[in-house]
Each structure stands twice: as C-alpha cells, then as structure tokens.
Enzyme design. Structure first.
Site, PDB file in Angstrom:
ATOM      1  CG  HIS A 172      -1.684  -1.268   1.418  1.00 35.73           C
ATOM      2  ND1 HIS A 172      -2.845  -1.581   0.771  1.00 35.73           N
ATOM      3  CD2 HIS A 172      -1.382  -2.346   2.192  1.00 35.73           C
ATOM      4  CE1 HIS A 172      -3.250  -2.774   1.143  1.00 35.73           C
ATOM      5  NE2 HIS A 172      -2.367  -3.266   2.000  1.00 35.73           N
ATOM      6  CB  SER A 302      14.164  21.024 -13.740  1.00 35.61           C
ATOM      7  OG  SER A 302      13.309  22.157 -13.741  1.00 35.61           O
TER       8      SER A 302
END
Length: 497
Positions: A172, A302
């Site tokens: 999970h 970036s």
C-alpha cells in the site's frame, strides 16, 4: 509518395524534396526520435515492397517447378529487379488505380517486360499483403527477443549483486516487512520472464497465409493446375518454405484470421504493462533517493530547478508503455468486425497498429536496457530508512526476547505499546526521529535483553529467505531462458535522446 505530399521531381531533386518534407510534414516520433534502425527498417516501405517482389518470385518459381508456363528467363528477370523499386512510379500508379498492390504489379512489370504476363499469376492482393505482414511480425519478434534477453540479463546481474542488501518492503506504499533490493528486482524479472515465454510462443505460433486465392478456397490455382489438388497443395507448401515458415494456416478467408494480430499484440501490450510497473517502481524509489536511473554528467533535469535529477528514462518508458497497451484495442476491434470472408475496414487500422506496436515495444526495451545497465543504488539512504522504521517492526522480536529472558508476554506488550505510541508521537507530531530504541534502553524493565538488542535489530534477521530465493530463481528459471541469446547478450545500448 511525392505526389501525395504535393512534391514532384526526380534525380537530384529527390534529396531536397525529402529534406523539405522532413521539415514540413508530420513524422511519427516513434521513428524520427526513438526507434532502432532495424525495427524502423522492418516496417519501412522498402522492406515491405521488396518482400512483395520476393513473394512474386517465390510464386513464379513454384509455379514453374510444378509445370506452369513460366520460363527461367522470366524468373531471372524478376530476381534481377527485386530491389530496384521506382517508388515515384508506384505512387503515381496508385493515385490512378486506387489500388496499392496493382500499382506495384504495374511498377514491377514495367522493369520486367518479359515476366510481366506471369507476375501475380493466380494470386489475390492478400497473397502479398498478408504474407508480408506475417513476415514482418516474425522478423519483428526476432528483433525484440534478443533485446528482452539483454534486459533480463542486466537485471539478473543487478539482482544477484544486491541479493542480500536489506531494504524496506512496501505494501500500500506504506513501510512493511523487510525484503532485499535483489529480491525486489526478481519480482520484476519474473514478469519479464513471463513476457519472454509469451513472445517466444507468439513467434513460434505464427504461420504463413500461403497461397489461398481470393476467398481462401484456392479455386484460381486449382484452375491453373487443371484440377490437380496435389499440385495446389505442393504450391502452397513450396512457397511457405521459401518464405521461411514451417507451416501455413490450413484454412483462411481472403485474409489470415485477425485473431493472429490479437495474439501478437496482446503479448506486446502485456510486456508494456510489465515495463510500466518496473519503471514506476524505480520512479518511486528515486523519490526516496534509494535507487536512481543513470544520469549523464551534462544532463539537465529541469530548465528551472537546476538541482533536479528527474527519472526521464523511466518516465519515457511509462509514457510509451501506455501507448503500447492502448494499441491492443485496435486488433481486438478489428477482429470482431471482420464480416464473413473479409472486409477492407481492417486495412488502414492495421497499417498503424501493427508497426506502432512493434516500434513502441522496441523503444521501451532499448530504453529499459539502458536503465538496467546503469541503475544506481544508495545503500546508506536505504539503511537510514530501515533505521527509521525497524524499531516498530522489531517490537514483536523484542517481546519474544523478553519472554525468553523470563518476562511476562502481556506485561511486555503493554510496555512496548506505550513506548511505541510515545515514539510515534515524536515522529508524527514533532517531526523528530524515531526514538523507540532509546526509550526501550532507558526503561529498566528491558535490562535483561539490552545486551542482545544489536542482534535483535540486525536487518539481515528480518529478510527471511530472500537471498536464497534470488539465487534459486536466477539459476533455475532465469538463466536458462537466456541460453538461446548468448551470442547477442553483450550488446550495449546508448541512449541518444
């Protein structure tokens, strides 16, 4: 080709026209940006139409061998012109005839005047169209399988190297029982091994359409051979063998069953799902700074945030894998709407879905090979994450150790519960580190086991049989899969874009 784009000309103008079209015409990034040269060529016009010509030569040779009036001179003439295709003429013919096969029959006949009367003798368009598609699918699998083998090989080496390195497991996406970096890689390998077996089976299951005529009954060939059924069957077998296939489909309509396309593309889509899962896992681990894909010395993550190391290779794989998975809808729908012996609404769709599936699979395998050849692991970061979570995971072991030292299980459980909640409050409410161990060490109740805490909290005692599972899995299931590709396994892949 040029007529359709509004360009015309011959000779020295050709390169200029190609350059102009490159700048002003849309080109699929699958070819212009990503795909390997061998896969791009496999679905090129040159490969397609030279294969058509080879199929006409196979047909002529077999018909001659079985007694039809085909001469050596005609076959020789066809063979001498198998490669020199006048694409401009073929495009002009197709613009007039609105029929691609007949346009190429006329173009071939133009340079083979002696053989012109027997080119395509007895055949229908699907003789060249469908049989060529099956050849391209077969050759496409032959390109993909060694690439998949290389990915499996690189990831196997990675799994072996890190078979015993403990790391947090996640269920999970929450911290769970420890596993190892190598064992997690084996989860990826298991799916890739399934893909390898699926692709091998799909490749081996491919058959040739063969020589079947307009609706699959072979009526035209039965007429050519004056009712001799044996010769018709011999013709089918001979052409099938010349094309490199062991078997042909015994029954077809005008086309081979479009479920064959489903079978081929479904395994490619399944492999796409595997690669998407692997690259998503790597992206998640990169966020944790535990594992990273290769990052070039001058690579920019970036344009704004100079510090970033974005997992662009994995992101590319995920992006293209989604396209590969989505392409499976095309053959599913195409097969479902083929009426009776055949309808032509399959054609335009298949011109896109078949090449794009193989081109996309080729790209993501090559990119994943590049990733797996340069995966970077940060053991110290992994160790820090384990130290942060392990005290909570070790509480059961602490309780058991106290019981062995003479303590009461219920009393110990209550002590651990209270201390754990206090430590959790420090982590969640105050943003501090997990200090459960310090609390245990400071509590006199736990004095009988303080000398054993290091052993109790050794991460290697929490990984079960992970290293042994890795060793056995690689030895028994993975390495044998790679045996057929040993000669091609060491080829490296350099990412250009």
């Amino acid at each position: 080709m040029y007529a359709r784009s509004g360009l015309s000309g011959t000779g020295g103008d050709t390169q200029l026209m190609v350059a102009v079209c490159t700048a002003v015409c849309y080109r699929s990034p699958l070819v212009s940006r990503y795909a390997s040269k061998e896969m791009a060529y496999n679905f090129s016009d040159r490969k397609k139409f030279t294969t058509w010509r080879k199929l006409w030569i196979y047909l002529a040779k077999a018909e001659k061998a079985l007694g039809l009036l085909v001469t050596d001179a005609q076959v020789t003439e066809m063979e001498s012109h198998a490669e020199d295709i006048d694409f401009a003429m073929a495009a002009e013919e197709e613009s007039k005839l609105r029929h691609d096969v007949m346009a190429h029959v006329h173009t071939f006949a133009h340079c083979c005047p002696t053989a012109a009367p027997i080119i395509h003798l007895g055949a229908t368009s699907c003789y060249v169209g469908d049989n060529t598609d099956l050849i391209l699918l077969r050759d496409g699998f032959d390109i993909l399988l060694p690439k998949l083998a290389r990915v499996i090989d690189r990831l196997s080496n990675f799994a072996e190297k890190y078979a015993g390195l403990p790391t947090l497991g996640f269920t999970h996406y929450q911290p769970a029982q420890l596993t190892t970096v190598g064992k997690r890689a084996c989860l990826w390998l298991q799916d890739l091994a399934m893909d390898m077996r699926n692709l091998q089976r799909a490749r081996e299951d491919l058959r040739f359409r063969g020589v079947k005529g307009t609706t699959g009954t072979q009526a035209s060939f039965l007429q050519l051979f004056q009712g001799d059924h044996d010769k018709v069957e011999d013709l089918d077998r001979m052409v099938t063998e010349m094309a490199g296939f062991k078997k042909a489909y015994m029954v077809t309509g005008q086309t081979y069953s479009r479920k064959v396309d489903i079978d081929s593309l479904s395994h490619l889509a399944s492999m796409g799902a595997t690669i998407h899962k692997i690259c998503t896992d790597i992206r998640l681990l990169a966020n944790l700074k535990e594992i990273e894909e290769p990052f070039e010395k001058e690579q920019i993550g970036s344009s704004a945030m100079a510090y970033k190391r974005n997992p662009m290779r994995c992101e590319r794989c995920c992006s293209l894998a989604r396209h590969l998975i989505a392409l499976l809808a095309d053959p599913l729908q195409t097969a479902s709407v083929q009426w009776l012996e055949r309808t032509l609404d399959d054609s335009a769709n298949r011109r896109i879905s078949l090449p794009e599936s193989f081109l996309t699979a080729d790209i993501i395998l090559s990119t994943l090979q590049n990733i797996t050849e340069g995966l970077v692991v940060y053991p110290k970061v992994i160790e820090r994450h384990i130290r942060h979570e392990l005290p909570f995971m070790a509480t059961e072991n602490i309780i058991m150790a106290m019981v062995k030292a003479g303590g009461n299980r219920q009393d110990c459980h209550e002590k651990i519960r209270v201390l754990s909640q206090q430590a959790a409050n420090v982590v969640k409410q105050e943003g501090g580190d997990n200090d459960l161990l310090a609390r245990v060490q400071a509590d006199p109740y736990f004095a009988p086991i303080l000398g054993h805490l290091d052993n109790i909290l050794d991460p290697k005692t929490f990984i079960g049989r992970a290293p042994q599972q890795v060793a056995r899995f690689l030895s028994e299931e993975v390495r044998p899969l790679l045996e057929p590709y040993k000669a091609e396994i060491d080829v490296k892949f350099e990412l250009e874009l």
